[in-house]
Design a protein around this motif. Structure first.
Motif, short mmCIF file in Angstrom:
data_model
loop_
_atom_site.label_atom_id
_atom_site.label_comp_id
_atom_site.label_asym_id
_atom_site.label_seq_id
_atom_site.Cartn_x
_atom_site.Cartn_y
_atom_site.Cartn_z
N ASN A 66 0.79 -1.15 0.05
CA ASN A 66 0.05 -0.01 -0.15
C ASN A 66 0.79 1.35 -0.02
OD1 ASN A 66 -2.47 -1.32 -0.07
ND2 ASN A 66 -2.99 -0.90 2.03
N SER B 257 -5.52 0.79 5.04
CA SER B 257 -5.96 0.20 3.92
C SER B 257 -7.35 0.97 3.25
CB SER B 257 -6.62 -1.30 4.35
OG SER B 257 -5.51 -2.09 4.66
N THR C 121 -6.18 4.31 1.84
CA THR C 121 -5.21 3.92 0.43
C THR C 121 -6.33 3.49 -0.71
OG1 THR C 121 -3.57 3.19 1.67
CG2 THR C 121 -3.58 2.79 -0.63
N ALA D 218 -4.49 7.74 4.82
CA ALA D 218 -3.79 6.54 4.66
C ALA D 218 -2.40 6.38 5.29
CB ALA D 218 -4.00 6.31 3.14
N LEU E 188 -0.65 3.64 7.65
CA LEU E 188 0.80 2.83 6.98
C LEU E 188 1.76 3.11 7.93
CD1 LEU E 188 -0.02 3.59 3.53
CD2 LEU E 188 -0.37 1.50 4.64
N SER F 105 2.91 -4.70 -5.75
CA SER F 105 2.29 -3.35 -5.97
C SER F 105 2.67 -3.12 -7.45
CB SER F 105 3.05 -2.30 -5.04
OG SER F 105 4.24 -1.99 -5.46
N PHE G 181 -6.13 0.93 -7.01
CA PHE G 181 -6.30 1.26 -5.61
C PHE G 181 -7.43 0.34 -4.88
CE2 PHE G 181 -4.42 5.64 -6.81
CZ PHE G 181 -3.36 5.49 -5.68
N SER H 222 -5.80 -2.20 -2.37
CA SER H 222 -5.34 -1.96 -1.11
C SER H 222 -5.97 -2.44 -0.05
CB SER H 222 -5.05 -0.43 -0.97
OG SER H 222 -6.21 0.41 -1.05
N TYR H 223 -7.21 -2.83 -0.19
CA TYR H 223 -8.24 -3.56 0.82
C TYR H 223 -7.82 -5.09 0.97
CZ TYR H 223 -11.18 0.28 -0.42
OH TYR H 223 -11.82 1.80 -0.67
#
Length: 437
Positions: free
Chosen positions: A33, A94, A97, A116, A120, A158, A175, A178-179
């Motif tokens: 992320n 998460s 992001t 976000a 992080l 990523s 994006f 990111s979950y």
């Protein structure tokens, strides 16, 4: 019997390896992320017509959030525990992001990235702190180093996701990946115990015995007479006095340099390669993926020798060689040499990270471990705020030349190596409580 004696007397079991897996997944997916924006930046820059300075500032907003998250998570984890702090930060990092994918302009993206970044930045210090408090001292460097190696897999993920998804449906859809870390929350709730050292400081003997029983770490834990010391409150200022002052100085230098160099180099690398390849974004991502893969042996080489040559030896040598790599890259304009020197930097910069994440939680006692680690990481995030903007500025004023930015990267690597050589304290093979005495 103290909790320390119980932990140091344990053999490595399935329990330790499951904790290693959970900690590695948390760290690796947080890395995914963090670095997702770098892989998408060339496309975002093109769509919103951003200058290098504007793009750099957009990146810096995320590091601004990470600064506050890092310092907050350390303080929180020393009060409510490592486990629930980790869950909270995973949730924030998460969700926000993911919301970057619906950003309608530069300002909304900046807000989402700040929030976000808080999550992080708060997530990243916790797995190393958590992992440092369970394995016996003789295995601690290897275990924490392996957790840190998960970073590279998150970065690779990523890049791969951006390479697969972006050409089909655009950067916004990327994006939504990111979950993925949210899947870890129920796993942590069910399986990951709180730090026994933390529970000992809180005099929660019943919970300590429950953990020992649930995970079959000792036989008949209910018969153990567990000694607890009275918890002493340790203000934040403790890290600036006595033996902790020199340790804090070393850690702050290391964190500032490694965050500045890593994020200044690698979050800009897709854009650098896109420029070199005449804005062929897909091809640039393929080269970034290759350079990132070089980080894998870099991480493991460092992690596997941390308990042999020591933390100082790894940090000094890997930082120095990464600095030399930056000097070489700064002095050439040949594409093939740029790629080779990028690989050298990638290998040794990331190996130094394995040393740093092992070293940091070792230098503070349990009552300060989360706080000291979080504050050190937050100093790194301050450098992270500067890195994308300063690097973007140096690229713009030099007309895209690599020399100014990579000269700075070289000098900072070498300065960190010298500081560690002179001021650093060796911790390999020592029990955490012995180091803090």
């Amino acid at each position: 019997m103290s909790v320390v004696k119980i932990l140091e007397g344990l053999k490595l079991t399935r329990f330790h390896y499951i904790l290693l897996t959970i900690s590695s997944l948390v760290y690796g997916l947080a890395a995914m992320n963090v670095m997702l924006i770098g892989a998408l930046l060339p496309s975002i820059t093109a769509e919103w017509k951003l200058s290098p300075i504007e793009a750099g500032i957009l990146l810096s907003f995320g590091y601004l959030g990470m600064f506050f998250g890092a310092i907050s998570s350390g303080l929180i984890s020393d009060r409510i525990g490592r486990k629930y702090t980790m869950i909270l930060m995973i949730l924030i990092g998460s969700v926000f992001t993911g919301l970057c994918g619906i950003a309608w302009n530069y300002s909304s993206m900046a807000v989402f990235r700040i929030i976000a970044g808080f999550g992080l930045g708060g997530t990243l210090p916790i797995p190393a702190v958590y992992m440092s408090e369970y394995p016996p001292a003789r295995y601690r460097g290897r275990f924490v180093g392996i957790v840190e190696t998960a970073w590279v897999y998150g970065v690779i993920l990523s890049i791969v996701l951006a390479r697969i998804i972006m050409p089909q449906v655009g950067w916004r859809s990327v994006f939504t990946t990111s979950y993925i870390p949210l899947i870890l929350i129920p796993i942590i709730l069910y399986y990951a115990p709180e730090s026994l050292r933390f529970l000992e400081k809180k005099k929660n003997i019943d919970e300590i015995k429950n953990i020992l029983r649930k995970h079959r770490l000792v036989e008949e834990p209910e018969k153990l007479a567990i000694d607890v010391e009275r918890e002493e409150k340790a203000p934040l200022t403790t890290i600036f006095y006595g033996k902790y002052l020199k340790r804090t100085i070393v850690l702050w230098i290391l964190w500032a340099v490694l965050v500045y160099t890593y994020h200044g180099i690698f979050i800009w690398l897709p854009s650098i390669y896109a420029s070199l390849f005449r804005y062929e974004v897909v091809r640039s991502l393929e080269w970034v993926l290759i350079i990132t893969l070089v980080q894998v042996p870099g991480y493991y080489s460092a992690a596997l020798i941390l308990d042999k040559i020591g933390r100082k030896g790894v940090l000094v040598s890997y930082l120095a060689i990464a600095g030399v790599g930056c000097i070489l890259l700064a002095s050439t304009t040949q594409l093939d040499l740029i790629l080779i020197y990028s690989g050298i930097i990638s290998f040794f910069n990331l190996g130094a990270w394995a040393g740093l994440y092992t070293y940091t939680p070792e230098l503070y006692p349990t009552k300060l471990r989360g706080t000291g680690t979080g504050v050190a990481a937050s100093i790194g995030r301050l450098a992270g705020i500067l890195a994308p903007s300063v690097t973007g500025y140096l690229f713009e004023v030099s007309g895209g030349a690599l020399l100014p930015a990579f000269t700075v990267f070289a000098l900072t690597h070498i300065a960190a190596a010298l500081s560690t050589m002179v001021l650093g304290e060796e911790t390999k093979g020592r029990i955490l409580e012995d180091i803090s005495e």
